[in-house]
Design a protein around this motif. Structure first.
Motif, PDB file in Angstrom:
ATOM      1  N   VAL A   1       0.838  -1.201   0.000  1.00 40.20           N
ATOM      2  CA  VAL A   1       0.000   0.000   0.000  1.00 40.20           C
ATOM      3  C   VAL A   1       0.872   1.250   0.000  1.00 40.20           C
ATOM      4  O   VAL A   1       0.591   2.218  -0.704  1.00 40.20           O
ATOM      5  N   TRP A   2       1.949   1.232   0.778  1.00 39.01           N
ATOM      6  CA  TRP A   2       2.851   2.387   0.822  1.00 39.01           C
ATOM      7  C   TRP A   2       3.453   2.659  -0.555  1.00 39.01           C
ATOM      8  O   TRP A   2       3.408   3.782  -1.045  1.00 39.01           O
ATOM      9  N   PHE A   3       4.015   1.632  -1.190  1.00 37.64           N
ATOM     10  CA  PHE A   3       4.656   1.837  -2.485  1.00 37.64           C
ATOM     11  C   PHE A   3       3.654   2.126  -3.590  1.00 37.64           C
ATOM     12  O   PHE A   3       3.966   2.803  -4.558  1.00 37.64           O
ATOM     13  N   ARG A   4       2.438   1.637  -3.472  1.00 37.94           N
ATOM     14  CA  ARG A   4       1.421   1.833  -4.508  1.00 37.94           C
ATOM     15  C   ARG A   4       0.783   3.211  -4.446  1.00 37.94           C
ATOM     16  O   ARG A   4       0.478   3.798  -5.478  1.00 37.94           O
TER      17      ARG A   4
ATOM     18  N   ARG B   1       5.376   5.351  -7.128  1.00 38.58           N
ATOM     19  CA  ARG B   1       4.062   4.972  -7.649  1.00 38.58           C
ATOM     20  C   ARG B   1       3.949   5.318  -9.130  1.00 38.58           C
ATOM     21  O   ARG B   1       4.778   6.040  -9.678  1.00 38.58           O
ATOM     22  N   LYS B   2       2.916   4.807  -9.779  1.00 39.77           N
ATOM     23  CA  LYS B   2       2.775   4.964 -11.225  1.00 39.77           C
ATOM     24  C   LYS B   2       2.582   6.415 -11.642  1.00 39.77           C
ATOM     25  O   LYS B   2       3.024   6.818 -12.702  1.00 39.77           O
ATOM     26  N   ASP B   3       1.904   7.234 -10.832  1.00 40.40           N
ATOM     27  CA  ASP B   3       1.626   8.622 -11.200  1.00 40.40           C
ATOM     28  C   ASP B   3       2.899   9.444 -11.371  1.00 40.40           C
ATOM     29  O   ASP B   3       2.912  10.406 -12.121  1.00 40.40           O
ATOM     30  N   CYS B   4       3.937   9.092 -10.648  1.00 43.64           N
ATOM     31  CA  CYS B   4       5.156   9.905 -10.658  1.00 43.64           C
ATOM     32  C   CYS B   4       5.819   9.922 -12.024  1.00 43.64           C
ATOM     33  O   CYS B   4       6.484  10.887 -12.365  1.00 43.64           O
ATOM     34  N   ALA B   5       5.648   8.888 -12.794  1.00 42.93           N
ATOM     35  CA  ALA B   5       6.222   8.873 -14.138  1.00 42.93           C
ATOM     36  C   ALA B   5       5.520   9.892 -15.034  1.00 42.93           C
ATOM     37  O   ALA B   5       6.092  10.377 -16.004  1.00 42.93           O
ATOM     38  N   LYS B   6       4.289  10.256 -14.689  1.00 45.51           N
ATOM     39  CA  LYS B   6       3.516  11.209 -15.478  1.00 45.51           C
ATOM     40  C   LYS B   6       3.657  12.637 -14.956  1.00 45.51           C
ATOM     41  O   LYS B   6       2.999  13.534 -15.433  1.00 45.51           O
ATOM     42  N   GLY B   7       4.471  12.844 -13.941  1.00 45.85           N
ATOM     43  CA  GLY B   7       4.699  14.191 -13.442  1.00 45.85           C
ATOM     44  C   GLY B   7       3.914  14.544 -12.192  1.00 45.85           C
ATOM     45  O   GLY B   7       3.899  15.692 -11.776  1.00 45.85           O
ATOM     46  N   ALA B   8       3.250  13.602 -11.564  1.00 43.62           N
ATOM     47  CA  ALA B   8       2.473  13.902 -10.375  1.00 43.62           C
ATOM     48  C   ALA B   8       3.363  14.247  -9.188  1.00 43.62           C
ATOM     49  O   ALA B   8       2.926  14.925  -8.267  1.00 43.62           O
ATOM     50  N   CYS B   9       4.604  13.824  -9.208  1.00 43.61           N
ATOM     51  CA  CYS B   9       5.527  14.085  -8.097  1.00 43.61           C
ATOM     52  C   CYS B   9       6.444  15.264  -8.373  1.00 43.61           C
ATOM     53  O   CYS B   9       7.321  15.551  -7.576  1.00 43.61           O
ATOM     54  N   ALA B  10       6.241  15.938  -9.493  1.00 42.10           N
ATOM     55  CA  ALA B  10       7.095  17.068  -9.833  1.00 42.10           C
ATOM     56  C   ALA B  10       6.760  18.261  -8.955  1.00 42.10           C
ATOM     57  O   ALA B  10       5.633  18.428  -8.496  1.00 42.10           O
ATOM     58  N   LEU B  11       7.756  19.100  -8.732  1.00 43.82           N
ATOM     59  CA  LEU B  11       7.535  20.321  -7.969  1.00 43.82           C
ATOM     60  C   LEU B  11       6.685  21.284  -8.783  1.00 43.82           C
ATOM     61  O   LEU B  11       6.743  21.292 -10.017  1.00 43.82           O
TER      62      LEU B  11
END
Length: 83
Positions: A51-54, A60-70
């Motif tokens: 659950v933590w990694f997902r 997580r998968k969203d980060c590849a799409k830029g969800a984790c970008a500043l």
């Protein structure tokens, strides 16, 4: 109110995850004072880690799409941020 509830839920999840790691480490070392709750926490550790990694991790998968970008520079508060 919703933000406070999410913060409390995240704190409770982290406490549960840390206690599961502690219980798994105690089980691995063979400590004799393990209770049923410790065994349940150690058994739940793979699910808690998944659950933590997902959902919460930067892997997580969203980060590849830029969800984790500043956020980009140059502007006031975001709409709906309450500021």
């Amino acid at each position: 109110m919703r933000r406070l509830a999410l913060l409390l839920a995240a704190f409770a999840y982290m406490v549960l995850l840390i206690e599961a790691v502690r219980a798994a480490a105690a089980w691995w070392r063979g400590e004799a004072a393990l209770t049923t709750l410790d065994y349940a926490l150690a058994a739940a550790l793979p699910l808690l880690a998944w659950v933590w990694f997902r959902h919460f991790s930067m892997f997580r998968k969203d980060c590849a799409k830029g969800a984790c970008a500043l956020p980009e520079e140059g502007g006031g508060p975001r709409p709906g941020s309450g500021a």
